[in-house]
Design an enzyme around this catalytic site. Sequence first.
Site, mmCIF file in Angstrom:
data_model
loop_
_atom_site.group_PDB
_atom_site.id
_atom_site.type_symbol
_atom_site.label_atom_id
_atom_site.label_comp_id
_atom_site.label_asym_id
_atom_site.label_seq_id
_atom_site.Cartn_x
_atom_site.Cartn_y
_atom_site.Cartn_z
ATOM 1 N N GLY A 15 32.016 25.993 27.615
ATOM 2 C CA GLY A 15 32.402 26.229 29.011
ATOM 3 C C GLY A 15 31.175 26.427 29.863
ATOM 4 O O GLY A 15 30.656 27.537 29.950
ATOM 5 N N GLY A 20 28.992 30.297 32.587
ATOM 6 C CA GLY A 20 28.654 29.890 31.231
ATOM 7 C C GLY A 20 27.232 29.367 31.135
ATOM 8 O O GLY A 20 26.481 29.703 30.200
ATOM 9 N N SER A 138 29.974 41.761 33.990
ATOM 10 C CA SER A 138 29.951 41.986 35.433
ATOM 11 C C SER A 138 28.563 41.738 35.989
ATOM 12 O O SER A 138 27.555 42.096 35.384
ATOM 13 C CB SER A 138 30.380 43.417 35.772
ATOM 14 N N LYS A 192 36.540 46.455 31.958
ATOM 15 C CA LYS A 192 36.129 45.518 33.020
ATOM 16 C C LYS A 192 37.190 45.455 34.120
ATOM 17 O O LYS A 192 36.864 45.387 35.316
ATOM 18 C CB LYS A 192 35.895 44.134 32.429
ATOM 19 N N HIS A 195 36.818 48.494 36.209
ATOM 20 C CA HIS A 195 35.605 48.281 36.995
ATOM 21 C C HIS A 195 35.923 47.467 38.246
ATOM 22 O O HIS A 195 35.524 47.811 39.364
ATOM 23 C CB HIS A 195 34.559 47.551 36.151
ATOM 24 N N ASN A 196 36.676 46.373 38.072
ATOM 25 C CA ASN A 196 37.007 45.527 39.211
ATOM 26 C C ASN A 196 37.928 46.232 40.191
ATOM 27 O O ASN A 196 37.847 46.016 41.403
ATOM 28 C CB ASN A 196 37.648 44.230 38.719
ATOM 29 N N GLU A 199 35.831 48.338 42.225
ATOM 30 C CA GLU A 199 35.123 47.428 43.126
ATOM 31 C C GLU A 199 35.978 47.108 44.353
ATOM 32 O O GLU A 199 35.473 47.082 45.486
ATOM 33 C CB GLU A 199 34.779 46.152 42.361
#
Length: 488
Positions: A15, A20, A138, A192, A195-196, A199
């Site tokens: 990817g 990536g 992140s 994660k 975390h977002n 955010e």
Amino acid sequence: MDTPEPGSARIGLTGLATMGRNLARNMARHGHAVAVHNRTTARTESLLEEHGDEGADGGRLIGTESLEQLVATVERPRAIVVMVKAGEPTDAVIDELVPLLEEGDVVVDAGNAHPDDTRRREEALREHGLHFVGMGVSGGEVGALEGPSIMVGGSEHAWEQLRPVVTSIAAVVDGTPCCAHVGTDAAGHFVKMVHNGIEYADMQLIAESYDLLRSVAGLEPADIAGVFEEWNGGDLESFLIEMTADVLRHTDAETGKPFVDVVEDAAEQKGTGRWTVQSALDLGVPVTGIAEATFARSLSGHTDQRKAARKTFSTSPEEQRVEVDREAFTDQVRAALYASKVVAYAQGFDQLAAGADQNGWETDLGEVATIWRGGCIIRAQFLDRIREAFSDEPDLTTLLTTPYFAEAVAEGVDAWREVVATAAHAGVPVPAFGSSLSYFDGLRRERLPAALVQGLRDNFGAHTYRRVDREGTFHTSWAGDLAEQEMD
């Protein structure tokens, strides 16, 4: 491309979109031989042509033309990173990989994925003797290349295989890599996701601060950029505050207008904020700041409704004009922003603790704060304070009661109230500021009106209630003689 030698790569990656590509380049720069693959071979060839000479200390990019060749090129036990679109595309790649792999091999999903999907995939691959890792990354495309914050879930076996690579490519703060194993199965993607969510809240609070400084204090974007630049030199220092100054200072080349004035005011989202709120509801954790930030984005996108409402409820600017002292009001907004930011992080860490408890993850919250100090979008000075708080008290009930944050909120609460009240008088929506203040007030109240809610629930549905003066569960015969009876 030449046929690669079997087992010549330390790790594989499929990817090669921007994230990536940059992760693969980062790995090669840190001395790792990386086998790379993309369904469109031209993208693999482009990567090798443009960046094939970036490897250091034995690190290099090794092009492969198929998943079979990718797997054959990676040394055993293999570690293959999947960096494709979330959902069905990820499942499709995993389904192709599984028959090619052997017991003990590791498959890593380094994109944003719902923790439930990660758990499902981990269970399915475990039946084949494979180890599946949900790895939160992140920092965006720049972080992927220069050093992201990395949150690794999965088994200890998988962590041991991945640790030399992922710790080497992560951001580093005070000599510590911003990378950690945060728990088994879906823990990495859960951390994660939260975390977002934080955010989302952080950005909404910043946006509300900008709106107040412009709509109430009358400052222009360039002036507000200067305010944020000044704030970034104090206790609000963070990546997002720094970026805010850059965005507000930018001028559109075509029109000469402030950039922020030519951007459509309808914010998009990829779903992680919504996932965070849904998860919090399931866990019974009130993440009101994150929820309001998510709903604020949704509201911004309902442009037809907003247009209709403006026609019906429009008012002249003079009707809602509020006179303020610019300098004093700016200071009040700063205090309100900091206090609300503390609430957002406190709620996020509450959710992390609840998720870890429910799923049996041994997530070290102090370590999470440590790895969020660099690389990630919400990196901020006060994450050091959060790290210290959990180091001093691992079973901390809430960040709001720690001495540093309690003092900061107490010092700012009067300004916080003034800002929310001024916004209401001026007709400026501040959902994140307002909900954060209400959350704070709800926590500190000795009695909440939930007592009435319980009475109503018992009245219409016989849902029972508890008393403050004795143990037990009770029900009142509301439709009868109002007698109270103790329930089993």
